[in-house]
Design a protein around this motif. Structure first.
Motif, PDB file in Angstrom:
ATOM      1  N   ALA A   1       0.855  -1.268  -0.001  1.00 52.92           N
ATOM      2  CA  ALA A   1       0.098   0.002   0.067  1.00 52.92           C
ATOM      3  C   ALA A   1       0.801   1.274   0.113  1.00 52.92           C
ATOM      4  O   ALA A   1       0.385   2.262  -0.622  1.00 52.92           O
ATOM      5  CB  ALA A   1      -1.042  -0.123   1.289  1.00 52.92           C
ATOM      6  N   ALA A   2       2.087   1.311   0.408  1.00 52.17           N
ATOM      7  CA  ALA A   2       2.609   2.593   0.645  1.00 52.17           C
ATOM      8  C   ALA A   2       3.265   2.872  -0.916  1.00 52.17           C
ATOM      9  O   ALA A   2       3.905   3.840  -1.061  1.00 52.17           O
ATOM     10  CB  ALA A   2       4.001   2.176   1.590  1.00 52.17           C
ATOM     11  N   GLY A   3       3.406   1.712  -1.578  1.00 55.36           N
ATOM     12  CA  GLY A   3       4.164   2.030  -3.110  1.00 55.36           C
ATOM     13  C   GLY A   3       3.058   2.144  -4.131  1.00 55.36           C
ATOM     14  O   GLY A   3       3.190   2.557  -5.123  1.00 55.36           O
ATOM     15  N   GLY A   4       1.566   1.870  -3.633  1.00 54.03           N
ATOM     16  CA  GLY A   4       0.841   2.233  -4.886  1.00 54.03           C
ATOM     17  C   GLY A   4      -0.483   1.425  -4.481  1.00 54.03           C
ATOM     18  O   GLY A   4      -0.988   1.396  -3.469  1.00 54.03           O
ATOM     19  N   ARG A   5      -0.678   0.808  -5.757  1.00 54.47           N
ATOM     20  CA  ARG A   5      -2.059   0.118  -5.481  1.00 54.47           C
ATOM     21  C   ARG A   5      -1.756  -1.304  -5.302  1.00 54.47           C
ATOM     22  O   ARG A   5      -0.791  -1.679  -5.748  1.00 54.47           O
ATOM     23  CB  ARG A   5      -2.770   0.125  -6.853  1.00 54.47           C
ATOM     24  CG  ARG A   5      -3.173   1.367  -7.345  1.00 54.47           C
ATOM     25  CD  ARG A   5      -3.560   1.748  -8.824  1.00 54.47           C
ATOM     26  NE  ARG A   5      -2.793   1.308  -9.780  1.00 54.47           N
ATOM     27  CZ  ARG A   5      -2.891   1.031 -11.061  1.00 54.47           C
ATOM     28  NH1 ARG A   5      -4.281   0.757 -11.263  1.00 54.47           N
ATOM     29  NH2 ARG A   5      -2.275   0.584 -11.846  1.00 54.47           N
ATOM     30  N   VAL A   6      -2.886  -1.997  -4.718  1.00 51.51           N
ATOM     31  CA  VAL A   6      -2.795  -3.244  -4.439  1.00 51.51           C
ATOM     32  C   VAL A   6      -3.793  -4.237  -4.778  1.00 51.51           C
ATOM     33  O   VAL A   6      -5.052  -3.861  -5.019  1.00 51.51           O
ATOM     34  CB  VAL A   6      -2.754  -3.303  -2.893  1.00 51.51           C
ATOM     35  CG1 VAL A   6      -2.522  -4.770  -2.204  1.00 51.51           C
ATOM     36  CG2 VAL A   6      -1.760  -2.395  -2.288  1.00 51.51           C
ATOM     37  N   LEU A   7      -3.303  -5.524  -5.227  1.00 54.88           N
ATOM     38  CA  LEU A   7      -4.241  -6.497  -5.600  1.00 54.88           C
ATOM     39  C   LEU A   7      -4.370  -7.640  -4.246  1.00 54.88           C
ATOM     40  O   LEU A   7      -3.241  -8.503  -4.582  1.00 54.88           O
ATOM     41  CB  LEU A   7      -3.940  -7.275  -7.008  1.00 54.88           C
ATOM     42  CG  LEU A   7      -4.079  -6.302  -7.964  1.00 54.88           C
ATOM     43  CD1 LEU A   7      -3.617  -7.272  -9.390  1.00 54.88           C
ATOM     44  CD2 LEU A   7      -5.552  -6.327  -8.542  1.00 54.88           C
ATOM     45  N   PRO A   8      -4.969  -7.687  -3.481  1.00 54.57           N
ATOM     46  CA  PRO A   8      -4.781  -8.664  -2.459  1.00 54.57           C
ATOM     47  C   PRO A   8      -5.394 -10.102  -2.784  1.00 54.57           C
ATOM     48  O   PRO A   8      -6.683  -9.960  -3.224  1.00 54.57           O
ATOM     49  CB  PRO A   8      -5.852  -7.940  -1.392  1.00 54.57           C
ATOM     50  CG  PRO A   8      -6.658  -7.258  -1.878  1.00 54.57           C
ATOM     51  CD  PRO A   8      -6.059  -6.794  -3.463  1.00 54.57           C
TER      52      PRO A   8
ATOM     53  N   LEU B   1     -11.344  -1.211   3.474  1.00 51.10           N
ATOM     54  CA  LEU B   1     -10.287  -0.432   3.366  1.00 51.10           C
ATOM     55  C   LEU B   1     -10.217   0.137   1.772  1.00 51.10           C
ATOM     56  O   LEU B   1      -9.586   1.258   1.664  1.00 51.10           O
ATOM     57  CB  LEU B   1      -8.897  -1.603   3.599  1.00 51.10           C
ATOM     58  CG  LEU B   1      -8.961  -1.941   5.019  1.00 51.10           C
ATOM     59  CD1 LEU B   1      -7.490  -2.669   4.882  1.00 51.10           C
ATOM     60  CD2 LEU B   1      -8.535  -0.590   5.971  1.00 51.10           C
ATOM     61  N   GLY B   2     -11.134  -0.532   0.996  1.00 52.36           N
ATOM     62  CA  GLY B   2     -11.212  -0.164  -0.233  1.00 52.36           C
ATOM     63  C   GLY B   2     -11.073  -0.894  -1.539  1.00 52.36           C
ATOM     64  O   GLY B   2     -11.602  -0.652  -2.500  1.00 52.36           O
TER      65      GLY B   2
ATOM     66  N   PRO C   1      -0.610  -0.434  11.683  1.00 53.24           N
ATOM     67  CA  PRO C   1      -2.223  -0.353  11.505  1.00 53.24           C
ATOM     68  C   PRO C   1      -2.652  -0.677  10.107  1.00 53.24           C
ATOM     69  O   PRO C   1      -1.761  -1.095   9.119  1.00 53.24           O
ATOM     70  CB  PRO C   1      -2.292   1.357  11.547  1.00 53.24           C
ATOM     71  CG  PRO C   1      -1.168   1.683  11.094  1.00 53.24           C
ATOM     72  CD  PRO C   1       0.097   0.665  11.611  1.00 53.24           C
ATOM     73  N   ALA C   2      -3.757  -1.001   9.758  1.00 57.67           N
ATOM     74  CA  ALA C   2      -4.196  -1.499   8.492  1.00 57.67           C
ATOM     75  C   ALA C   2      -4.446  -0.228   7.529  1.00 57.67           C
ATOM     76  O   ALA C   2      -4.661   0.934   7.968  1.00 57.67           O
ATOM     77  CB  ALA C   2      -5.930  -1.648   8.663  1.00 57.67           C
ATOM     78  N   PRO C   3      -3.745  -0.539   6.404  1.00 57.98           N
ATOM     79  CA  PRO C   3      -3.685   0.699   5.437  1.00 57.98           C
ATOM     80  C   PRO C   3      -4.892   1.011   4.431  1.00 57.98           C
ATOM     81  O   PRO C   3      -5.819   0.102   4.637  1.00 57.98           O
ATOM     82  CB  PRO C   3      -2.391   0.222   4.465  1.00 57.98           C
ATOM     83  CG  PRO C   3      -2.682  -1.385   4.483  1.00 57.98           C
ATOM     84  CD  PRO C   3      -3.086  -1.683   5.817  1.00 57.98           C
ATOM     85  N   SER C   4      -5.043   2.130   4.043  1.00 55.92           N
ATOM     86  CA  SER C   4      -5.984   2.249   3.218  1.00 55.92           C
ATOM     87  C   SER C   4      -5.726   1.643   1.685  1.00 55.92           C
ATOM     88  O   SER C   4      -4.457   1.824   1.360  1.00 55.92           O
ATOM     89  CB  SER C   4      -6.389   3.771   3.105  1.00 55.92           C
ATOM     90  OG  SER C   4      -5.411   4.392   2.536  1.00 55.92           O
ATOM     91  N   LEU C   5      -6.552   1.383   0.675  1.00 54.56           N
ATOM     92  CA  LEU C   5      -6.435   0.627  -0.318  1.00 54.56           C
ATOM     93  C   LEU C   5      -7.157   1.135  -1.237  1.00 54.56           C
ATOM     94  O   LEU C   5      -8.448   1.081  -1.345  1.00 54.56           O
ATOM     95  CB  LEU C   5      -6.497  -0.884  -0.333  1.00 54.56           C
ATOM     96  CG  LEU C   5      -6.071  -1.525   1.004  1.00 54.56           C
ATOM     97  CD1 LEU C   5      -6.185  -3.115   0.728  1.00 54.56           C
ATOM     98  CD2 LEU C   5      -4.276  -1.382   0.331  1.00 54.56           C
ATOM     99  N   PRO C   6      -6.761   2.012  -2.452  1.00 51.70           N
ATOM    100  CA  PRO C   6      -7.354   2.541  -3.601  1.00 51.70           C
ATOM    101  C   PRO C   6      -8.152   1.063  -4.423  1.00 51.70           C
ATOM    102  O   PRO C   6      -7.513   0.197  -4.562  1.00 51.70           O
ATOM    103  CB  PRO C   6      -6.446   3.158  -4.578  1.00 51.70           C
ATOM    104  CG  PRO C   6      -5.347   2.610  -4.234  1.00 51.70           C
ATOM    105  CD  PRO C   6      -5.124   2.218  -2.687  1.00 51.70           C
TER     106      PRO C   6
END
Length: 443
Positions: free
Chosen positions: A32-39, A75-76, A143-148
């Motif tokens: 998440a710190a580096g950009g977008r995320v595919l979980p 989270l998004g 903490p849990a990050p926010s995710l676009p």
């Protein structure tokens, strides 16, 4: 390859395995710190075809994944669910979404799971995808990050039949998921742990007052370091209260032992057939052994000393192979963690050969545990409950209701000791102290 968003240039895929949470998740936070995320979570049919897993594991896991899906959606970005070989699944996802980085946590499970992770790492290098595998033990709680939002279609979990899993009723199984784990942790550190000591607790006492956090740690809905942080806060809250010192010390020590057990690669003994017969069915005629096996079958959980005892009786007194014993128990335990389970089984196989009657009396001095799980013995007086075959009326009143013992525990123990080869001499070089040999940490 799809074009990257200029505002968030990095697209990372986070592969969830036994880390099913959003809080204190280093891989998710880094992505998440580096950009977008595919979980992503992948149901690997090869994993669920292995002999040590069962449908009760899938049931607990399903609860955990439902919670994770809800947390990620909040989270998004909802969790993406896929079924298939991980390399094939990741190949398709990479072709569709063009992620540049694959982030996981370091695998601490079985040799098979580590080999699978290595195969995925090899694929990533060949595909030009950066591969990052992080440790989970160091640093502060995250903490849990926010995710676009990246993708809306998340997929669905396969059913038992599609994975080849037979139905496995576990009527009193603990519910899975982070919410249940957090609730247990909070109740243990605020109420249930008062006066508790794993070393002296009875089987019923461990069930009622123990933390029972092991399945939530095994599937990673709770992280070890957030539990450690909660213990540290409880120590401040209960400073000077001797009723709490034992429980807090024990939980902290068990977390350390758990970490030590996961440092070494667990070696599953050869053989792929779980044990069957009277021992596995809770019909040995040894009341505490049968009660413990029936409790584990019905609940998916048992305290560490009782697990070690039923494993020892299987391996030593009944001469079942360690692999057969370990596979049967692994299929029953919802907190099955290969790194802990097989190392502990090895310790049982090499450890002291117990007296099952005397140990049962220690773990169930009032007989309440036996009476709950072996109702056939309702008419047996307390004095004979642990060894009903010595009761003069047993043959008449128990015939057809409860079996006579499949062995004489005293003579079987002597025979097992006589057949044991001499213990190897310890090495002269110093080594790290290993955790005590119990079938599972008494969490």
């Amino acid at each position: 390859m799809p074009p990257q968003d200029s505002a968030l240039t990095m697209l990372s895929l986070v592969w969830f395995t036994r880390d099913l949470r959003v809080q204190d998740h280093p891989a998710l936070s880094l992505a998440a710190a580096g950009g977008r995320v595919l979980p992503v979570w992948i149901a690997d049919p090869a994993e669920w075809a292995r002999p040590e897993v069962s449908a009760r594991h899938w049931g607990f896991l399903d609860d955990c994944l439902r919670g994770l899906r809800a947390d990620l959606a909040e989270l998004g970005q909802p969790l993406i669910l896929r079924t298939g070989d991980p390399v094939e699944v990741l190949t398709r996802l990479q072709a569709k979404h063009g992620f540049l980085r694959l982030i996981t946590h370091q695998e601490t499970g079985s040799a098979w799971a580590r080999a699978r992770q290595q195969r995925v790492a090899d694929w990533a290098r060949g595909a030009g995808v950066e591969w990052v595998a992080l440790a989970q033990d160091d640093g502060p709680v995250l903490p849990a990050p926010s995710l676009p939002m990246v993708v809306e279609g998340t997929g669905a979990l396969p059913g038992l039949k599609s994975l080849g899993l037979a139905e496995d009723r576990c009527p009193y199984r603990q519910p899975g998921g982070r919410a249940a784990g957090v609730q247990l942790l909070e109740s243990y550190l605020s109420v249930r742990g008062q006066g508790y000591s794993p070393a002296t607790a009875t089987a019923l006492g461990a069930e009622r007052a123990g933390s029972r956090l092991s399945p939530y740690l095994a599937y990673g809905v709770l992280s070890p370091r957030e539990v450690q942080a909660a213990v540290a806060e409880a120590r401040k809250r209960w400073r000077g209260n001797s009723d709490w010192s034992g429980a807090l010390r024990a939980l902290a020590a068990q977390l350390r032992a758990r970490a030590q057990a996961q440092d070494a690669l667990p070696l599953m003994p050869p053989g792929d057939t779980p044990a069957t017969g009277p021992w596995a069915d809770g019909q040995t005629g040894l009341p505490f052994i049968d009660a413990a096996m029936r409790a584990l079958t019905a609940t998916g959980w048992l305290d560490a000393r009782s697990r070690a005892l039923i494993a020892a009786v299987g391996v030593h007194h009944l001469a079942l192979s360690p692999a057969a014993v370990g596979l049967h128990l692994s299929r029953l335990c919802t907190d099955y963690d290969p790194a802990i389970h097989w190392r502990a089984l090895q310790s049982v196989a090499l450890g002291r050969i117990p007296d099952p009657v005397a140990m049962g009396q220690r773990l169930d001095p009032q007989g309440a545990f036996i009476r709950r799980w072996v109702p056939e013995l309702a008419r047996v007086p307390d004095a004979h409950l642990h060894a009903p075959w010595l009761w003069p009326r047993a043959r008449k009143l128990l015939a057809g209701r409860y079996p006579e013992p499949v062995l004489d525990p005293a003579s079987a123990g002597r025979a097992a000791r006589a057949e044991r080869p001499p213990a190897p001499r310890p090495p002269v070089t110093p080594r790290k102290r290993a955790p005590k040999g119990q079938m599972a940490l008494d969490l």
